[in-house]
Write a protein that holds these residues in place. Sequence first.
Motif, PDB file in Angstrom:
ATOM      1  N   SER A  78     -34.748  36.175 111.326  1.00 37.31           N
ATOM      2  CA  SER A  78     -35.797  37.043 111.883  1.00 37.31           C
ATOM      3  C   SER A  78     -37.137  36.309 111.971  1.00 37.31           C
ATOM      4  CB  SER A  78     -35.951  38.306 111.028  1.00 37.31           C
ATOM      5  OG  SER A  78     -36.560  37.983 109.804  1.00 37.31           O
ATOM      6  N   PRO A  79     -37.954  36.691 112.951  1.00 31.57           N
ATOM      7  CA  PRO A  79     -39.284  36.076 113.046  1.00 31.57           C
ATOM      8  C   PRO A  79     -40.156  36.517 111.873  1.00 31.57           C
ATOM      9  CG  PRO A  79     -39.039  37.829 114.665  1.00 31.57           C
ATOM     10  CD  PRO A  79     -37.713  37.663 113.997  1.00 31.57           C
ATOM     11  N   ARG A  80     -40.971  35.612 111.402  1.00 34.53           N
ATOM     12  CA  ARG A  80     -41.864  35.909 110.285  1.00 34.53           C
ATOM     13  C   ARG A  80     -43.295  35.849 110.773  1.00 34.53           C
ATOM     14  NH1 ARG A  80     -38.752  33.069 105.377  1.00 34.53           N
ATOM     15  NH2 ARG A  80     -36.699  33.630 106.126  1.00 34.53           N
ATOM     16  N   ILE A  81     -44.082  36.774 110.326  1.00 30.82           N
ATOM     17  CA  ILE A  81     -45.482  36.817 110.725  1.00 30.82           C
ATOM     18  C   ILE A  81     -46.297  36.154 109.630  1.00 30.82           C
ATOM     19  CG2 ILE A  81     -47.412  38.328 111.310  1.00 30.82           C
ATOM     20  CD1 ILE A  81     -45.203  40.371 112.193  1.00 30.82           C
ATOM     21  N   ASN A  82     -46.949  35.062 109.981  1.00 28.67           N
ATOM     22  CA  ASN A  82     -47.749  34.318 109.007  1.00 28.67           C
ATOM     23  C   ASN A  82     -49.186  34.808 109.006  1.00 28.67           C
ATOM     24  OD1 ASN A  82     -45.636  32.586 108.255  1.00 28.67           O
ATOM     25  ND2 ASN A  82     -46.098  31.207 109.944  1.00 28.67           N
ATOM     26  N   CYS A  83     -49.773  34.820 107.842  1.00 25.61           N
ATOM     27  CA  CYS A  83     -51.183  35.170 107.694  1.00 25.61           C
ATOM     28  C   CYS A  83     -52.019  33.929 108.015  1.00 25.61           C
ATOM     29  CB  CYS A  83     -51.419  35.633 106.260  1.00 25.61           C
ATOM     30  SG  CYS A  83     -53.106  36.173 105.967  1.00 25.61           S
ATOM     31  N   GLU A  84     -53.309  34.135 108.268  1.00 23.47           N
ATOM     32  CA  GLU A  84     -54.205  33.004 108.549  1.00 23.47           C
ATOM     33  C   GLU A  84     -54.285  32.023 107.391  1.00 23.47           C
ATOM     34  OE1 GLU A  84     -58.003  34.564 109.677  1.00 23.47           O
ATOM     35  OE2 GLU A  84     -57.190  35.626 111.395  1.00 23.47           O
ATOM     36  N   CYS A  85     -53.986  32.503 106.187  1.00 28.95           N
ATOM     37  CA  CYS A  85     -54.054  31.639 105.007  1.00 28.95           C
ATOM     38  C   CYS A  85     -52.870  30.678 104.925  1.00 28.95           C
ATOM     39  CB  CYS A  85     -54.110  32.479 103.735  1.00 28.95           C
ATOM     40  SG  CYS A  85     -52.562  33.324 103.364  1.00 28.95           S
ATOM     41  N   ASN A  86     -51.864  30.869 105.780  1.00 24.46           N
ATOM     42  CA  ASN A  86     -50.640  30.064 105.802  1.00 24.46           C
ATOM     43  C   ASN A  86     -49.810  30.182 104.528  1.00 24.46           C
ATOM     44  OD1 ASN A  86     -50.878  29.052 108.430  1.00 24.46           O
ATOM     45  ND2 ASN A  86     -52.326  27.497 107.718  1.00 24.46           N
ATOM     46  N   PHE A  87     -50.022  31.232 103.760  1.00 21.32           N
ATOM     47  CA  PHE A  87     -49.200  31.476 102.578  1.00 21.32           C
ATOM     48  C   PHE A  87     -48.423  32.783 102.715  1.00 21.32           C
ATOM     49  CE2 PHE A  87     -48.611  33.397  98.342  1.00 21.32           C
ATOM     50  CZ  PHE A  87     -47.729  32.462  97.816  1.00 21.32           C
ATOM     51  N   ALA A  88     -49.128  33.863 102.999  1.00 24.82           N
ATOM     52  CA  ALA A  88     -48.492  35.180 103.058  1.00 24.82           C
ATOM     53  C   ALA A  88     -47.594  35.307 104.289  1.00 24.82           C
ATOM     54  CB  ALA A  88     -49.552  36.274 103.065  1.00 24.82           C
ATOM     55  N   LEU A  89     -46.414  35.888 104.078  1.00 28.97           N
ATOM     56  CA  LEU A  89     -45.450  36.149 105.150  1.00 28.97           C
ATOM     57  C   LEU A  89     -45.194  37.647 105.209  1.00 28.97           C
ATOM     58  CD1 LEU A  89     -42.793  33.401 104.362  1.00 28.97           C
ATOM     59  CD2 LEU A  89     -44.532  33.347 106.147  1.00 28.97           C
ATOM     60  N   TYR A  90     -44.989  38.154 106.408  1.00 24.54           N
ATOM     61  CA  TYR A  90     -44.756  39.582 106.591  1.00 24.54           C
ATOM     62  C   TYR A  90     -43.569  39.815 107.507  1.00 24.54           C
ATOM     63  CZ  TYR A  90     -49.372  39.712 104.566  1.00 24.54           C
ATOM     64  OH  TYR A  90     -50.429  39.534 103.719  1.00 24.54           O
ATOM     65  N   CYS A  91     -42.912  40.951 107.299  1.00 18.71           N
ATOM     66  CA  CYS A  91     -41.764  41.298 108.130  1.00 18.71           C
ATOM     67  C   CYS A  91     -42.200  41.993 109.418  1.00 18.71           C
ATOM     68  CB  CYS A  91     -40.797  42.186 107.351  1.00 18.71           C
ATOM     69  SG  CYS A  91     -41.497  43.762 106.819  1.00 18.71           S
ATOM     70  N   SER A  92     -43.443  42.506 109.451  1.00 19.73           N
ATOM     71  CA  SER A  92     -43.916  43.215 110.642  1.00 19.73           C
ATOM     72  C   SER A  92     -45.440  43.231 110.676  1.00 19.73           C
ATOM     73  CB  SER A  92     -43.404  44.656 110.631  1.00 19.73           C
ATOM     74  OG  SER A  92     -43.989  45.367 109.549  1.00 19.73           O
ATOM     75  N   GLU A  93     -45.981  43.557 111.836  1.00 21.38           N
ATOM     76  CA  GLU A  93     -47.433  43.725 111.979  1.00 21.38           C
ATOM     77  C   GLU A  93     -47.910  44.857 111.070  1.00 21.38           C
ATOM     78  OE1 GLU A  93     -49.865  42.235 113.854  1.00 21.38           O
ATOM     79  OE2 GLU A  93     -48.516  40.714 114.650  1.00 21.38           O
ATOM     80  N   LYS A  94     -47.103  45.904 110.969  1.00 20.45           N
ATOM     81  CA  LYS A  94     -47.450  47.053 110.123  1.00 20.45           C
ATOM     82  C   LYS A  94     -47.668  46.609 108.671  1.00 20.45           C
ATOM     83  CE  LYS A  94     -45.622  51.538 108.665  1.00 20.45           C
ATOM     84  NZ  LYS A  94     -44.497  52.468 108.780  1.00 20.45           N
ATOM     85  N   CYS A  95     -46.778  45.783 108.148  1.00 19.75           N
ATOM     86  CA  CYS A  95     -46.931  45.292 106.780  1.00 19.75           C
ATOM     87  C   CYS A  95     -48.160  44.393 106.640  1.00 19.75           C
ATOM     88  CB  CYS A  95     -45.678  44.554 106.324  1.00 19.75           C
ATOM     89  SG  CYS A  95     -44.427  45.635 105.611  1.00 19.75           S
ATOM     90  N   MET A  96     -48.436  43.576 107.649  1.00 21.92           N
ATOM     91  CA  MET A  96     -49.599  42.695 107.576  1.00 21.92           C
ATOM     92  C   MET A  96     -50.887  43.508 107.566  1.00 21.92           C
ATOM     93  SD  MET A  96     -50.562  39.318 109.790  1.00 21.92           S
ATOM     94  CE  MET A  96     -51.153  40.093 111.270  1.00 21.92           C
ATOM     95  N   VAL A  97     -50.965  44.543 108.396  1.00 25.04           N
ATOM     96  CA  VAL A  97     -52.156  45.402 108.438  1.00 25.04           C
ATOM     97  C   VAL A  97     -52.307  46.157 107.119  1.00 25.04           C
ATOM     98  CG1 VAL A  97     -53.149  47.438 109.564  1.00 25.04           C
ATOM     99  CG2 VAL A  97     -52.171  45.594 110.941  1.00 25.04           C
ATOM    100  N   ARG A  98     -51.190  46.697 106.593  1.00 26.75           N
ATOM    101  CA  ARG A  98     -51.239  47.445 105.334  1.00 26.75           C
ATOM    102  C   ARG A  98     -51.690  46.555 104.178  1.00 26.75           C
ATOM    103  NH1 ARG A  98     -46.068  50.307 104.638  1.00 26.75           N
ATOM    104  NH2 ARG A  98     -45.230  48.228 104.381  1.00 26.75           N
ATOM    105  N   ASP A  99     -51.334  45.286 104.216  1.00 26.68           N
ATOM    106  CA  ASP A  99     -51.660  44.356 103.127  1.00 26.68           C
ATOM    107  C   ASP A  99     -53.052  43.735 103.268  1.00 26.68           C
ATOM    108  OD1 ASP A  99     -50.632  43.162 100.699  1.00 26.68           O
ATOM    109  OD2 ASP A  99     -50.612  41.262 101.800  1.00 26.68           O
ATOM    110  N   ALA A 100     -53.692  43.919 104.413  1.00 23.87           N
ATOM    111  CA  ALA A 100     -54.975  43.242 104.686  1.00 23.87           C
ATOM    112  C   ALA A 100     -56.047  43.553 103.631  1.00 23.87           C
ATOM    113  CB  ALA A 100     -55.482  43.630 106.073  1.00 23.87           C
ATOM    114  N   LYS A 101     -56.109  44.788 103.145  1.00 24.66           N
ATOM    115  CA  LYS A 101     -57.130  45.137 102.143  1.00 24.66           C
ATOM    116  C   LYS A 101     -56.873  44.465 100.806  1.00 24.66           C
ATOM    117  CE  LYS A 101     -58.049  49.650 104.130  1.00 24.66           C
ATOM    118  NZ  LYS A 101     -57.939  51.096 103.953  1.00 24.66           N
ATOM    119  N   ARG A 102     -55.615  44.253 100.486  1.00 29.09           N
ATOM    120  CA  ARG A 102     -55.256  43.651  99.193  1.00 29.09           C
ATOM    121  C   ARG A 102     -55.250  42.130  99.248  1.00 29.09           C
ATOM    122  NH1 ARG A 102     -49.622  46.118  97.780  1.00 29.09           N
ATOM    123  NH2 ARG A 102     -49.290  45.574  99.954  1.00 29.09           N
ATOM    124  N   HIS A 103     -55.057  41.572 100.423  1.00 32.44           N
ATOM    125  CA  HIS A 103     -54.854  40.125 100.529  1.00 32.44           C
ATOM    126  C   HIS A 103     -56.180  39.389 100.608  1.00 32.44           C
ATOM    127  CE1 HIS A 103     -52.891  36.411 101.386  1.00 32.44           C
ATOM    128  NE2 HIS A 103     -53.538  36.285 102.535  1.00 32.44           N
TER     129      HIS A 103
END
Length: 103
Positions: A78-103
Amino acid sequence: SKLSPFYDALQPIQKSFEESPYPVQLVKQLEKGRHLVTPRLIQPGETVLEGYPYAAVILDAQAKTNCHSCYTRLPASSPRINCECNFALYCSEKCMVRDAKRH
């Protein structure tokens, strides 16, 4: 009280048994500190208590294989969505947006 004398000496911290959806009550006792008590037997498979984690982290061993928000295992194909930090990986845009406040 309709319960044994043991329960009479307890100081409730939460709702009474009758008001709680769970068969346990959080109490405080001088000799034992905070703990859970119940006035009846707990049935096998019965939910005793539910709660949300206060904190969660991804372990190093799962950092490249699991979503950093929902912690589900990412299929290798499956495609992985990488964060700008090049460490965090997400399964979907929804997960990346939900994690933005914590990351």
